[in-house]
Design a protein around this motif. Structure first.
Motif, mmCIF file in Angstrom:
data_model
loop_
_atom_site.group_PDB
_atom_site.id
_atom_site.type_symbol
_atom_site.label_atom_id
_atom_site.label_comp_id
_atom_site.label_asym_id
_atom_site.label_seq_id
_atom_site.Cartn_x
_atom_site.Cartn_y
_atom_site.Cartn_z
ATOM 1 N N MET A 1 12.549 15.895 -28.573
ATOM 2 C CA MET A 1 13.123 14.432 -28.375
ATOM 3 C C MET A 1 11.786 13.836 -27.977
ATOM 4 O O MET A 1 11.239 14.154 -26.497
ATOM 5 C CB MET A 1 14.753 13.392 -28.023
ATOM 6 N N GLU A 2 11.710 12.078 -27.066
ATOM 7 C CA GLU A 2 10.654 11.726 -25.977
ATOM 8 C C GLU A 2 11.438 11.788 -24.998
ATOM 9 O O GLU A 2 12.708 12.394 -24.388
ATOM 10 C CB GLU A 2 11.387 10.164 -26.468
ATOM 11 N N PHE A 3 10.448 12.733 -23.910
ATOM 12 C CA PHE A 3 10.732 12.837 -22.933
ATOM 13 C C PHE A 3 11.100 11.508 -21.802
ATOM 14 O O PHE A 3 10.303 10.554 -21.997
ATOM 15 C CB PHE A 3 8.985 13.253 -21.866
ATOM 16 N N ILE A 4 12.008 11.844 -21.622
ATOM 17 C CA ILE A 4 12.415 10.218 -19.882
ATOM 18 C C ILE A 4 12.019 10.527 -19.098
ATOM 19 O O ILE A 4 13.008 11.448 -18.390
ATOM 20 C CB ILE A 4 14.305 9.762 -20.102
ATOM 21 N N GLY A 5 11.170 9.949 -18.118
ATOM 22 C CA GLY A 5 10.663 10.321 -16.956
ATOM 23 C C GLY A 5 9.376 10.705 -17.074
ATOM 24 O O GLY A 5 8.449 10.050 -18.251
ATOM 25 N N GLU A 6 8.437 11.570 -16.530
ATOM 26 C CA GLU A 6 7.315 11.383 -15.974
ATOM 27 C C GLU A 6 6.920 12.569 -15.224
ATOM 28 O O GLU A 6 7.261 12.915 -14.572
ATOM 29 C CB GLU A 6 6.749 10.534 -15.521
ATOM 30 N N ASN A 7 5.507 13.345 -16.120
ATOM 31 C CA ASN A 7 4.546 14.242 -15.567
ATOM 32 C C ASN A 7 5.553 15.496 -15.337
ATOM 33 O O ASN A 7 5.829 16.003 -14.694
ATOM 34 C CB ASN A 7 4.284 14.008 -14.237
ATOM 35 N N GLY A 8 6.425 15.258 -16.068
ATOM 36 C CA GLY A 8 7.660 16.634 -15.839
ATOM 37 C C GLY A 8 8.947 16.232 -14.923
ATOM 38 O O GLY A 8 9.474 17.395 -15.350
ATOM 39 N N VAL A 9 9.405 15.461 -14.913
ATOM 40 C CA VAL A 9 10.173 15.154 -13.359
ATOM 41 C C VAL A 9 11.177 13.864 -14.440
ATOM 42 O O VAL A 9 10.775 12.954 -14.770
ATOM 43 C CB VAL A 9 9.502 14.556 -12.946
ATOM 44 N N PRO A 10 12.440 14.546 -14.840
ATOM 45 C CA PRO A 10 12.990 14.053 -15.942
ATOM 46 C C PRO A 10 13.734 12.388 -14.740
ATOM 47 O O PRO A 10 13.497 12.527 -13.648
ATOM 48 C CB PRO A 10 14.193 15.013 -16.035
ATOM 49 N N ALA A 11 13.561 11.631 -15.788
ATOM 50 C CA ALA A 11 13.979 10.366 -14.944
ATOM 51 C C ALA A 11 15.997 10.440 -14.233
ATOM 52 O O ALA A 11 16.339 11.454 -14.728
ATOM 53 C CB ALA A 11 14.338 8.988 -15.732
ATOM 54 N N PRO A 12 16.093 10.170 -13.135
ATOM 55 C CA PRO A 12 16.954 10.124 -12.440
ATOM 56 C C PRO A 12 18.897 10.162 -13.241
ATOM 57 O O PRO A 12 18.310 8.674 -14.262
ATOM 58 C CB PRO A 12 16.857 9.186 -10.984
ATOM 59 N N LEU A 13 19.766 10.475 -12.888
ATOM 60 C CA LEU A 13 20.601 10.099 -13.651
ATOM 61 C C LEU A 13 21.761 9.337 -12.846
ATOM 62 O O LEU A 13 20.861 9.132 -11.720
ATOM 63 C CB LEU A 13 21.773 11.886 -13.780
ATOM 64 N N LEU A 14 22.168 8.734 -14.050
ATOM 65 C CA LEU A 14 23.311 7.560 -13.259
ATOM 66 C C LEU A 14 23.917 8.086 -11.275
ATOM 67 O O LEU A 14 23.785 7.321 -10.132
ATOM 68 C CB LEU A 14 24.109 7.569 -13.983
ATOM 69 N N LYS A 15 24.342 9.863 -11.595
ATOM 70 C CA LYS A 15 25.358 10.008 -10.752
ATOM 71 C C LYS A 15 24.127 10.534 -9.640
ATOM 72 O O LYS A 15 24.822 10.020 -8.683
ATOM 73 C CB LYS A 15 25.246 11.403 -11.382
ATOM 74 N N GLN A 16 22.792 10.469 -9.840
ATOM 75 C CA GLN A 16 21.705 10.421 -8.675
ATOM 76 C C GLN A 16 20.990 8.938 -8.038
ATOM 77 O O GLN A 16 20.563 8.973 -7.094
ATOM 78 C CB GLN A 16 20.458 10.795 -8.804
ATOM 79 N N LEU A 17 21.246 7.777 -8.478
ATOM 80 C CA LEU A 17 21.450 6.213 -8.212
ATOM 81 C C LEU A 17 21.723 6.704 -6.702
ATOM 82 O O LEU A 17 22.900 7.038 -5.927
ATOM 83 C CB LEU A 17 21.353 5.754 -8.730
ATOM 84 N N PRO A 18 20.543 5.755 -5.751
ATOM 85 C CA PRO A 18 21.670 5.273 -4.360
ATOM 86 C C PRO A 18 22.177 4.577 -4.499
ATOM 87 O O PRO A 18 22.982 3.745 -5.282
ATOM 88 C CB PRO A 18 19.929 4.890 -3.700
ATOM 89 N N PRO A 19 23.294 4.680 -3.528
ATOM 90 C CA PRO A 19 24.967 3.653 -3.331
ATOM 91 C C PRO A 19 24.507 2.934 -3.367
ATOM 92 O O PRO A 19 24.738 1.718 -4.076
ATOM 93 C CB PRO A 19 25.739 4.321 -2.614
ATOM 94 N N GLY A 20 23.428 1.626 -2.520
ATOM 95 C CA GLY A 20 22.898 0.354 -2.929
ATOM 96 C C GLY A 20 23.034 -0.283 -4.937
ATOM 97 O O GLY A 20 23.025 -0.949 -4.185
ATOM 98 N N ASP A 21 22.470 0.799 -5.200
ATOM 99 C CA ASP A 21 22.228 -0.031 -6.883
ATOM 100 C C ASP A 21 23.404 -0.332 -7.691
ATOM 101 O O ASP A 21 23.111 -0.512 -8.490
ATOM 102 C CB ASP A 21 21.425 1.250 -7.741
ATOM 103 N N PHE A 22 24.304 0.508 -7.022
ATOM 104 C CA PHE A 22 25.892 0.466 -8.372
ATOM 105 C C PHE A 22 26.382 -1.369 -7.832
ATOM 106 O O PHE A 22 26.326 -1.895 -6.728
ATOM 107 C CB PHE A 22 27.004 1.401 -7.653
ATOM 108 N N ASP A 23 26.602 -1.907 -8.538
ATOM 109 C CA ASP A 23 26.865 -3.278 -9.186
ATOM 110 C C ASP A 23 27.952 -3.473 -10.168
ATOM 111 O O ASP A 23 27.347 -2.757 -11.340
ATOM 112 C CB ASP A 23 26.117 -3.916 -8.683
ATOM 113 N N ARG A 24 28.268 -4.575 -10.431
ATOM 114 C CA ARG A 24 28.944 -5.300 -11.613
ATOM 115 C C ARG A 24 28.047 -5.108 -12.886
ATOM 116 O O ARG A 24 28.599 -4.707 -13.589
ATOM 117 C CB ARG A 24 29.628 -6.437 -11.641
#
Ligand SMILES: Nc1ncnc2c1ncn2[C@@H]1O[C@H](COP(=O)(O)OP(=O)(O)OP(=O)(O)O)[C@@H](O)[C@H]1O
Ligand SMILES: [Mg+2]
Length: 218
Positions: free
Chosen positions: A108-131
């Motif tokens: 499948m398509e690689f989500i991320g860049e240069n072999g580094v996968p995009a962060p999971l929702l779990k890994q986002l900084p706390p300030g990113d979470f909102d309704r």
């Protein structure tokens, strides 16, 4: 060998290292024939634990039949992940673009860049979470349920990738048709997981009941 065929006659130019090694599958970073980045998910054909849990997500889904031996079950599982990705994508749900499936391997398509996968929702900084982010996840679930006719069945902060403005749902092996007799229970569990996580991140999610009735209405 299945991987050899995908390189020789299929979409893969070369395979680099493993990105993630789980109990049931390994994800490799690879390059496609056109130089694009690919994710290659290889299901391990030796995990016993996996074997018993896979059955309940295949049996009851009218799209698939349970295979007779373990190897066949794993192959069905890979085909099921591929088909779920196709159906989700066809309904406009953001998932990695499925490219090929062969035996126990899904490309499948690689989500991320240069072999580094995009962060999971779990890994986002706390300030990113909102309704707003919560509602985006709910909108993706609704589209999956209503337009694709699927329930993910393993949805949580671990199976959602965040890449720029994309919210990409991944890991579709266990996703079932809404016609599966346990689809309703799986949907409730998915919604419950996400509400629990967003609440922990301080988001006003509303109740599980509210979310479920919203998911089900036009
Ligand atoms: N298309 C993709 N592009 C980039 N990275 C991916 C892709 N799909 C999966 N990954 C990475 O690999 C990890 C595992 O993938 P996935 O969730 O599909 O497998 P899994 O069977 O849940 O593995 P695990 O045993 O870790 O639970 C993801 O958390 C993600 O970091
Ligand atoms: Mg996963």
């Amino acid at each position: 060998m299945a991987l050899y065929e995908l390189v020789n006659k299929g979409p893969i130019e070369r395979v680099f290292g493993a990105v993630k090694a789980g109990k049931e599958s390994r994800i490799y970073w690879a390059e496609g024939k056109g130089g694009e980045e690919l994710a290659v998910k290889i299901f391990l054909t030796s995990s016993m634990e996996f074997k018993s849990s896979m059955r309940q997500y295949i049996q009851g889904d009218p799209r698939f039949k349970i295979g007779k031996d373990y190897r066949q079950i794993v192959y069905t599982w890979a085909r099921k992940e591929f088909r779920n990705l196709e159906e989700a994508r066809g309904a406009g749900v953001d998932v990695p673009r499925p490219i090929a499936v062969n035996q126990n391997i899904v490309v499948m398509e690689f989500i991320g860049e240069n072999g580094v996968p995009a962060p999971l929702l779990k890994q986002l900084p706390p300030g990113d979470f909102d309704r707003g982010l919560f509602l985006e996840v709910m909108a993706a679930m609704k589209r999956l349920y209503r337009r694709a006719g699927l329930v993910h069945s393993d949805l949580s902060e671990y199976n959602i990738m965040v890449w720029g403005s994309r919210l990409c749902l991944i890991d579709f092996g266990q996703a079932v048709s809404v016609r599966h007799p346990m689809a309703e229970g799986f949907l409730r569990r998915d919604v419950g997981n996400l509400i629990r996580f967003f609440k922990k991140m301080g988001v006003d999610t509303g109740s599980e009941e509210e979310a479920i009735s919203w998911l089900k209405t036009e």
